[in-house]
Design an enzyme around this catalytic site. Structure first.
Site, short mmCIF file in Angstrom:
data_model
loop_
_atom_site.label_atom_id
_atom_site.label_comp_id
_atom_site.label_asym_id
_atom_site.label_seq_id
_atom_site.Cartn_x
_atom_site.Cartn_y
_atom_site.Cartn_z
N GLU A 182 5.04 -5.40 7.53
CA GLU A 182 4.93 -4.65 8.09
C GLU A 182 5.22 -4.00 9.24
O GLU A 182 5.42 -3.15 9.99
CB GLU A 182 2.82 -4.60 8.52
CG GLU A 182 2.35 -4.32 6.95
CD GLU A 182 2.20 -5.80 6.30
OE1 GLU A 182 1.68 -5.97 5.06
OE2 GLU A 182 3.03 -6.87 6.77
N GLY A 212 1.10 -1.25 0.20
CA GLY A 212 -0.02 -0.28 0.02
C GLY A 212 0.86 0.56 -0.40
O GLY A 212 1.92 1.27 1.07
N ASP A 235 -2.37 -5.99 7.82
CA ASP A 235 -3.42 -6.29 7.27
C ASP A 235 -4.10 -6.98 5.82
O ASP A 235 -3.43 -8.53 6.18
CB ASP A 235 -3.74 -5.37 7.55
CG ASP A 235 -2.31 -3.84 6.70
OD1 ASP A 235 -2.42 -4.40 5.99
OD2 ASP A 235 -3.43 -2.53 6.76
N GLY A 242 -0.11 -4.88 0.98
CA GLY A 242 -1.59 -4.10 -0.39
C GLY A 242 -1.90 -5.08 -1.52
O GLY A 242 -3.16 -5.51 -1.39
#
Length: 481
Positions: free
Chosen positions: A184, A112, A192, A161
């Protein structure tokens, strides 16, 4: 091709064409040439301007992530581009399969665009920053619960992402260029995009290890780990996409058989990257606190343990403790509730300091010297962490596009068998395994038969058995817990 067709058709009908007829053919050819040039020009302009391209070919619909200079990093514009189109394609009777891939040849999607998110939060626009996560998770959930078959082609870097856009799909195609990771904790965040759902459902403690440490897996190893479902060499992808577009059904089993036709032959000399340390991963990462995991690794006294400890002492301590807890919680949640939990976690991370600090140190200034607060694992109070991140409910829960959910992946049969499936066959607890004790080859035969002859099943089964079984006095297999 079009020009040749017209010339051949004209020649077959007119043996001695008149001047008028020849002029007519020339006019059509010139017009077609202009159309081709216009189409090419439009495609080039489209490629420059759009960060996600939409392609239609026969019965297939394709998203092309189109930020190659940024390794197709996912931003809010791309999420908003795809979401309504995905809904429209899923509702269309003409669409039989949806494909997603990346442009540029280096990455499917490298993660992301968190730099923009951190900048919004840093300027006090926390709600706008949270919008990115909310809309991203809605898209991830939509992909997970589509009725139309969804094929993700992971031809290159697939992280963060990019994992969310692919790992929940029924078909995830790895190539020799695939590089997977959930890094992450390295930037002060948590894995996530549904990581709380898919990580605890990988073999043993593999998901816990990958989530905490951020280790990369490449190529066929992503299939052996259960992250990808098929391994197709990149030079076969164009032909595979053409084949998918020719299918006149949205039956998942038919889609699977079509993909299997392009899968690489078994790599008999390949050794699974995690194989040597899988037992240590299960021993050390099965605990429910980071402190216990660290203590177990310290007892190992191996190069693998030392390298892993070095990483754990480098990444965000808060991220480590939140990540471990989210994986343990996610093991008992449905996929929709996992996304709701992650939305709550993202909200808290936007108000904390480690996420912004990690992005600054690793992605913006690239000083590689993040100053975590708290600075050590021991300083992160577990009860305080649980209260802040897991019990402090957001004023407004994440709203998903549908109520669809499930606790296990409905299309897991398209991947290689899990260790748990293999265990049940060894112990005679699986349908088709029979009441008799089986040899290793017979266990592999059962698994291959249950998979319909899927390539790679025998290799996965034999790798698992080499670690997880011993032979009894009469040659019977005994599973090692």
């Amino acid at each position: 091709m079009l020009r040749q067709t017209i010339r051949m058709t004209a020649a077959s009908k007119v043996s001695s064409p008149s001047t008028v007829a020849m002029n007519r053919i020339r006019m059509v050819n010139n017009w077609l040439g202009a159309r081709v040039n216009m189409s090419t020009t439009a495609a080039k302009a489209d490629a420059v301007e759009a960060d996600v391209l939409h392609r239609k070919h026969l019965s297939s619909r394709t998203f092309v992530l189109n930020r190659p200079k940024a390794l197709n990093a996912l931003n809010l514009s791309m999420v908003r581009n795809m979401t309504p189109q995905l809904q429209a394609w899923d509702a269309s009777d003409l669409c039989k399969v949806i494909v997603i891939k990346g442009a540029g040849g280096r990455a499917f999607c490298a993660g992301g665009d968190v730099r923009q998110v951190v900048e919004l939060a840093g300027s006090g626009k926390h709600n706008e920053a949270l919008d990115f996560f909310a809309e991203e998770y809605k898209l991830n959930h939509m992909i997970a619960t589509l009725k139309t078959p969804f094929v993700a082609i992971l031809d290159g870097i697939t992280m963060g992402g990019g994992v969310g856009l692919s790992v929940h799909a029924p078909f995830r195609i790895a190539t020799e260029k695939t590089v997977f990771a959930m890094p992450e904790t390295n930037i002060g965040l948590f894995p996530d995009v549904g990581g709380s759902f898919f990580l605890p459902r990988l073999d043993g403690e593999t998901g816990t290890y990958l989530g905490l440490v951020g280790t990369q897996l490449k190529g066929i190893d992503t299939v052996l780990a259960g992250i990808a479902t098929h391994y197709v060499p990149s030079d076969r992808l164009a032909a595979l996409e053409d084949r998918l577009s020719e299918l006149e059904t949205d039956n998942h089993d038919v889609i699977n058989m079509a993909i299997e036709d392009f899968v690489s032959e078994p790599l008999h000399d390949h050794k699974y990257a995690l194989s040597e340390n899988r037992d240590a991963i299960d021993r050390c990462f099965g605990f429910n606190t980071v402190e216990e995991i660290v203590a177990a690794l310290e007892q190992e006294k191996t190069p693998f343990a030392e390298k892993t400890l070095k990483t754990l002492r480098t990444v965000s301590p808060t991220s480590l403790k939140v990540t471990l807890q989210q994986i343990r919680e996610g093991a008992n949640l449905g996929i929709a509730d996992c996304f709701r939990m992650e939305h709550q976690l993202a909200r808290q991370f936007l108000h904390g300091s480690d996420f912004a600090e990690g992005v600054r140190a690793l992605l913006i200034e690239k000083t590689l010297d993040p100053k975590w607060k708290p600075a050590t694992i021991e300083e992160v109070d577990r009860e305080q962490m649980l209260g802040q991140y897991f019990r402090n409910q957001a004023p407004k829960a994440l709203s998903l596009s549908s109520s669809a959910t499930w606790r296990e992946y409905p299309y897991s049969r398209y991947a290689l068998p899990s260790e748990d499936e293999i265990r049940k066959i060894v112990l005679g607890q699986s349908e088709g395994s029979g009441p008799l004790q089986l040899t290793s080859e017979e266990v592999a035969d059962v698994c291959v038969k249950k998979s319909g002859g899927k390539i790679g099943v025998r290799e996965k089964v034999m790798e698992v058995l080499s670690r997880k079984v011993t032979k009894g006095t009469e040659g019977e297999l005994k599973w090692i817990n």
